[in-house]
Design an enzyme around this catalytic site. Structure first.
Site, short mmCIF file in Angstrom:
data_model
loop_
_atom_site.label_atom_id
_atom_site.label_comp_id
_atom_site.label_asym_id
_atom_site.label_seq_id
_atom_site.Cartn_x
_atom_site.Cartn_y
_atom_site.Cartn_z
N CYS A 48 -9.83 -8.17 1.55
CA CYS A 48 -9.53 -9.55 1.94
C CYS A 48 -10.33 -10.00 3.16
O CYS A 48 -10.50 -11.17 3.39
CB CYS A 48 -8.05 -9.70 2.25
N GLN A 80 0.81 -1.23 0.00
CA GLN A 80 0.00 0.00 0.00
C GLN A 80 0.84 1.27 0.00
O GLN A 80 0.29 2.37 -0.02
CB GLN A 80 -0.96 0.01 1.21
N HIS A 96 -1.41 -5.03 -9.13
CA HIS A 96 -2.73 -4.41 -9.38
C HIS A 96 -3.07 -3.27 -8.42
O HIS A 96 -4.04 -2.56 -8.62
CB HIS A 96 -3.84 -5.47 -9.39
N1 PMP Z 1 -0.48 -6.84 1.66
C1 PMP Z 1 -1.27 -5.77 1.71
C2 PMP Z 1 -0.92 -4.65 2.63
C3 PMP Z 1 -2.42 -5.69 0.92
O1 PMP Z 1 -3.20 -4.60 0.98
C4 PMP Z 1 -2.73 -6.78 0.05
C5 PMP Z 1 -3.96 -6.74 -0.82
N2 PMP Z 1 -5.15 -6.52 -0.11
C6 PMP Z 1 -1.87 -7.88 0.03
C7 PMP Z 1 -0.75 -7.88 0.84
C8 PMP Z 1 -2.13 -9.08 -0.85
O2 PMP Z 1 -2.06 -8.76 -2.20
P1 PMP Z 1 -2.72 -9.72 -3.31
O3 PMP Z 1 -4.17 -9.81 -2.99
O4 PMP Z 1 -2.43 -9.05 -4.58
O5 PMP Z 1 -2.07 -11.03 -3.21
#
Ligand code: PMP
Length: 383
Positions: free
Chosen positions: A323, A179, A201
């Site tokens: 998530c 982030q 992304h």
């Molecule tokens: N670390 C952080 C701080 C995130 O915000 C995210 C995505 N929500 C992830 C890891 C995981 O990334 P990805 O979903 O692309 O695997």
């Protein structure tokens, strides 16, 4: 519908979409193949690695491509723990981490590793001395994120890195940078980071590609075994179009970082000031946090209810991070900051991106006020 969920997924740059299509059409050959077409695909990956390395001011051989930050984080945490278990089986991390780090640590705990989870202060910031106090001679890894994905707080990585290395110079320092990149400076050397994870992304690249910086000299126990791709640290045929397009996104978002932050920070400040003036709401993000994340709670009101009402008013927002948004439990992050369950259930995250204007923010403010007022009336009626 106005989109306020850039921290979950940002729309790809037009150039990224074009690159994806071109490479997918033209360079479909397997980069491991020895024929000319394979060699050309391999060259594209080599070039992409150089672009990513230049963006981070590191060496090309220190860049690894993965399927996303989830994989990068899993590989950094578990790969380091497994590789260096003869040095010790202790890990230090924080209660703020993304599930891909947090759950990796819990999994290692089940397998016999000892993990110290350092809590943040009431503002969502990790005090460096608390990390230093947790590091021991058998600590193999410290993992601390740059910017928290839920509330946007920025962690003092320079101080943390310095203290960790002063206590135990063999302890590896991993940073989940997902982030932060493209929003704030990412001086890996000043942080003394050995491992650093990114997801394409989130920086306007394609979905499904991650980057992991692995400092030269650091070895990771591979989690995916098979072919010898990615220096044997990550087997599997490379996703050439995604890798090339991710490098492009990384270069572009790096180049646009200062302009982006300068433009977006005043919009965040405007929105935070407005939210602070609504008595029903409690602001959880901070003025000195990342420029693109605003977070607040409506204690006593489920975040999902307010988010749905905002959606009816044309605003797509998030309840905490994507998530965890399907879980009905209170936010682990807000609880770790000492917020009560009512506040931890009522969180809303608004994340800003390139497209937003002051007018958009004013529209969001009006929608927010209307949503809170209508929910208050509905709640009053039910009592
Ligand atoms: N670390 C952080 C701080 C995130 O915000 C995210 C995505 N929500 C992830 C890891 C995981 O990334 P990805 O979903 O692309 O695997």
């Amino acid at each position: 519908m106005l989109y306020w969920d850039y921290a979950a997924a940002a729309p790809p740059y037009e150039e990224v979409v074009q690159t994806l299509e071109q490479v997918m059409r033209k360079h479909f050959a397997n980069p491991s193949s020895l024929h000319r077409a394979g060699e050309e695909a391999d060259k594209l990956i080599k070039r992409a690695r150089e672009v990513c390395a230049a963006a981070l001011d590191v060496l090309p051989q220190e860049i690894l491509f993965t399927s996303g930050a989830t994989e990068s984080n899993n590989l950094a945490v578990k790969g380091a723990a497994l590789q260096y278990q003869s040095r010790g089986r202790h890990i230090v991390t924080t209660e703020l981490e993304h599930p891909s780090v947090y759950e990796s640590c819990l999994q290692l705990q089940k397998l016999g590793w000892e993990v110290t989870f350092v809590p943040p202060d009431s503002q969502g910031v990790i005090e460096p001395s608390r990390i230093a106090a947790a590091v021991r001679p058998d600590t193999v890894l410290v993992s601390v994120m740059h910017v928290n994905n839920e509330i946007g707080t920025v962690q003092p990585l320079r101080e943390i890195g310095q203290l960790v290395k002063a206590v135990n110079r063999r302890t590896l320092f991993h940073v989940d940078g997902v982030q932060g990149y493209g929003k704030l400076e990412a001086p890996l050397k000043a942080w003394q980071a050995d491992l650093y994870s990114l997801s394409a992304h989130k920086l306007r690249g394609p979905r499904g590609t991650g980057i992991l910086y692995v400092r030269e000299g650091v070895t990771l126990f591979p989690l995916l075994t098979g072919g010898s791709q990615e220096q044997g640290k990550r087997a599997g045929t490379e996703n050439v179009p995604n890798i090339v397009a991710s490098a492009k996104a990384m270069r572009m978002s790096g180049e646009q970082r200062v302009a982006f932050s300068d433009r977006i920070r005043p919009l965040k400040a405007q929105l935070e000031n407005y939210i602070a003036g609504i008595p029903e709401l409690v602001l959880n993000s901070r003025e000195d946090g990342a420029p693109h994340i605003v977070h607040f709670s409506y204690p006593g009101m489920k975040g999902e209810v307010l988010a749905r009402r905002l959606e009816e008013l044309g605003m797509a927002v998030a309840t905490r991070s994507a998530c965890s948004s399907r879980q009905a439990e209170p936010s682990r992050i807000l609880l770790s900051m000492g917020r009560d369950t009512a506040a931890a259930l009522g969180g809303i995250r608004i994340s800003l991106g390139d497209s937003h204007t002051q007018q958009d923010v004013s529209r969001l403010e009006q929608a927010l006020l209307a949503a809170v007022q209508s929910l208050k009336i509905a709640e009053g009626g039910m009592k």
